[in-house]
Design an enzyme around this catalytic site. Structure first.
Site, PDB file in Angstrom:
ATOM      1  N   ASP A 260       0.759  -1.362   0.079  1.00 15.03           N
ATOM      2  CA  ASP A 260      -0.031  -0.052   0.083  1.00 15.03           C
ATOM      3  C   ASP A 260       0.676   1.332  -0.058  1.00 15.03           C
ATOM      4  OD1 ASP A 260      -2.717   1.328   0.409  1.00 15.03           O
ATOM      5  OD2 ASP A 260      -1.645   2.040   2.125  1.00 15.03           O
ATOM      6  N   GLU A 302       0.593  -0.762  -4.927  1.00 16.12           N
ATOM      7  CA  GLU A 302      -0.372   0.322  -5.191  1.00 16.12           C
ATOM      8  C   GLU A 302       0.247   1.902  -5.562  1.00 16.12           C
ATOM      9  OE1 GLU A 302      -3.887   3.011  -3.056  1.00 16.12           O
ATOM     10  OE2 GLU A 302      -1.712   2.612  -2.093  1.00 16.12           O
TER      11      GLU A 302
END
Length: 615
Positions: A260, A302
């Site tokens: 992330d 991401e």
């Protein structure tokens, strides 16, 4: 670990040790910490289960397994989907019915719900949120998934921890060892210098990049929200410990780990703290660590940025970083195309992606758990008479259902009245008009809206990479406005599309007289075609074609003697098109009917997959 397993580990380690040492010492120049890291890699390799070690060997023998055309994903929130991890395991037969074989579980690690940001504020990387189950439940789910041919993906939040993490608690109490794992400053001088060059992620809901902690008399860096404290990766202890957390989770049976907020993880004063070279060093080391300990696990990065900034996260062919990246620009350009009925920018975006090396694999999607922001190519739009501020307003008004003869129903997120900027939320079904048609009991409008929903999915399935559905989209589930009644959720419009799965709708998945049945069966047909036809592989040649009509997008694919022409009408008007360079007879792959691509009738919001075998 037996002798053969020890040899396998040492062989993998030998393959990477020199580069890993060189990169580590370049960042940290700390021999003892590097030695500790290598020792721990050996420990985690020993701790992998027999079944995971077998999976490692199988995927080492087929390292491009994730590039096949039979991988189809779905992302879901555990509680919204089935209550808890045991509930998800019970629902695996339904997952198999959808054609999905990659399950992305949204954040489920321990968090404090009042300060969770949807689970992205992790309080304990080695504990499942109590209401969702236990680590043992996670291992049982991964075993069950593997037995059914389903891969499992989870989020690994690298950039920050929750303020409720044990490190943060100790740092807040003034323990220097733990303060050094974050960015703590006793006065505002250095934070003020950072603020001069670092953009704000949430200027309206969480302005600034630092939070003042009056109880300990320090500022702490908080790029996202005040309860998410940025980790200091200049400290080798942070890197080592986070790698140990990564391997611990990999050993619970993950096949894919989504890292992330990757671009943010390295901070340097005087920069924008985005996409710095050291980020790529860290991701490259992470890739090698995985190949040493758990080679069956792949990394999904991401990186929610334009292609120029996204592509470097693949690394190079010789020194790869992420296995997969999100195709975020194509996603938001798709919704721009929905609102404008103008496919030119989408075609341009697809051409950029299609020119990239075939080794680069994207994860494609229409919707995700988050809002949709307008990260478009405004320089190009400007040449077509669309200025950024006014165009963003038009797009947001369209998806609110206020302009452009819109059938969409959505809500704004993080609306900034000063800049006029905003993002938007909504389920795919509601954004395609299914909600409006149902509310108005308009059967003709419902037919068009369902057709458009399937057309957008068909276009997404035809893109090179892995298609990813958002849970509920397979049932044409519309917006859930009940979040407004929950004080903990009411201020965050993203919960509009994060509603609980409507299992009552799932009872109708084979009933073609219902929207859910039509969409479910339509997606099943698309999935079956994708897995059965070689032109859908990532090695296919892919191109766009000029139809002479900006409202129609046409994509060609060719591999193993098969050509597929996908034709997608983004308008509410019937069209007749001719593709002069694609002569001969084609077959509609959805119906089996034969056509030529001259004077082809295209229904409003409709699509064709036209297949042709080459001699």
């Amino acid at each position: 670990m037996n002798k053969q397993e020890e040899l396998q580990f040492q062989t993998r380690l030998a393959r990477h040790i020199e580069e890993l040492r060189w990169l580590y010492m370049e960042l940290y120049d700390n021999e003892s910490m590097f030695a500790e890291l290598i020792e721990k890699l050996h420990d985690f390799a020993k701790e992998r289960s027999v079944s995971l070690k077998e999976r490692d060997l199988m995927r080492e023998a087929d390292p491009e397994w994730y590039k096949s055309n039979d991988l189809i994903g779905m992302m879901l929130y555990i509680d919204n989907f089935a209550g808890d991890l045991k509930g998800v395991q019970d629902k695996l037969p339904y997952i198999l019915q959808t054609g999905v074989n990659l399950l992305h579980l949204m954040p489920f690690l321990d968090t404090v719900l009042e300060r969770s940001d949807g689970g992205y504020a992790v309080a304990d990387f080695r504990k499942v949120r109590a209401d969702l189950g236990t680590m043992e439940d996670l291992e049982r789910l991964s075993d069950a998934c593997h037995q059914k041919g389903i891969n499992l993906c989870m989020d690994f939040v690298m950039n920050h921890t929750s303020q409720d993490h044990v490190w943060a608690k100790k740092a807040r109490m003034g323990e220097g060892e733990y303060m050094s794992r974050y960015f703590f400053y006793a006065d505002s001088s250095i934070p003020e210098e950072y603020e001069k060059t670092v953009p704000q992620v949430f200027p309206t809901t969480a302005p600034g990049n630092f939070t003042w902690l009056p109880d300990c008399g320090h500022h702490v860096m908080t790029t996202f929200y005040p309860y998410q404290w940025d980790l200091n990766y200049q400290n080798p202890r942070v890197f080592n410990e986070m790698m140990y957390n990564y391997l611990y989770l990999a050993n619970k049976g993950m096949d894919m780990i989504r890292i992330d907020a990757v671009p943010y993880i390295w901070k340097e004063l005087g920069t924008d703290c985005r996409n710095l070279p050291q980020v790529h060093t860290i991701v490259r080391m992470m890739r090698m660590i995985g190949e040493i300990v758990c080679p069956s696990v792949i990394l999904l990065g991401e990186v929610v940025m334009e292609p120029m900034k996204v592509v470097p996260y693949f690394g190079t062919i010789e020194k790869p970083e992420c296995h997969l990246l999100y195709n975020v620009t194509t996603m938001c350009t798709t919704w721009h195309t929905v609102a404008t009925r103008d496919t030119r920018l989408l075609r341009r975006q697809l051409d950029i992606v299609n020119r990239l090396p075939k080794e680069y694999v994207f994860l494609n999607y229409l919707r995700c758990h988050d809002d949709i922001g307008w990260g478009l190519d405004y320089e190009t739009l400007k040449t077509w008479g669309m200025s950024e501020i006014s165009h963003k307003k038009y797009l947001n008004d369209y998806f609110l259902g206020l302009t452009g003869d819109s059938n969409s129903r959505g809500e704004l997120y993080n609306d900034d009245p000063t800049s006029g900027d905003a993002r938007f939320c909504g389920t795919t079904a509601s954004l395609c008009g299914i909600e409006k048609a149902g509310f108005e009991q308009d059967s003709a409008a419902m037919e068009r809206a369902i057709r458009f929903d399937l057309t957008l999915h068909a276009m997404m399935f035809l893109q090179t990479g892995i298609p990813l559905l958002y849970s509920g989209d397979e049932l044409a589930q519309v917006n859930d406005y009940s979040y407004k009644e929950d004080p903990k959720k009411a201020a965050d419009s993203r919960y509009l599309h994060r509603g609980k799965l409507r299992w009552d709708l799932a009872e109708h998945i084979r009933d073609l007289d219902t929207p859910e049945g039509m969409v479910f069966c339509g997606l099943n047909a698309l999935s079956a075609l994708r897995t059965a036809n070689p032109a859908f592989t990532t090695k296919a040649d892919v191109w766009t074609l000029d139809t002479g009509d900006d409202g129609v997008l046409t994509i060609g694919r060719y591999a193993s003697g098969q050509k597929i022409i996908g034709i997608f009408n983004f308008t509410e008007w019937e069209k007749t098109i001719t593709l002069p360079y694609d002569r001969g007879e084609f077959m509609d792959m959805m119906t089996g009917e034969k056509y030529t691509l001259q004077d082809l009738h295209l229904p409003a919001y409709g699509f064709y997959y036209m297949g042709q075998m080459q001699g």
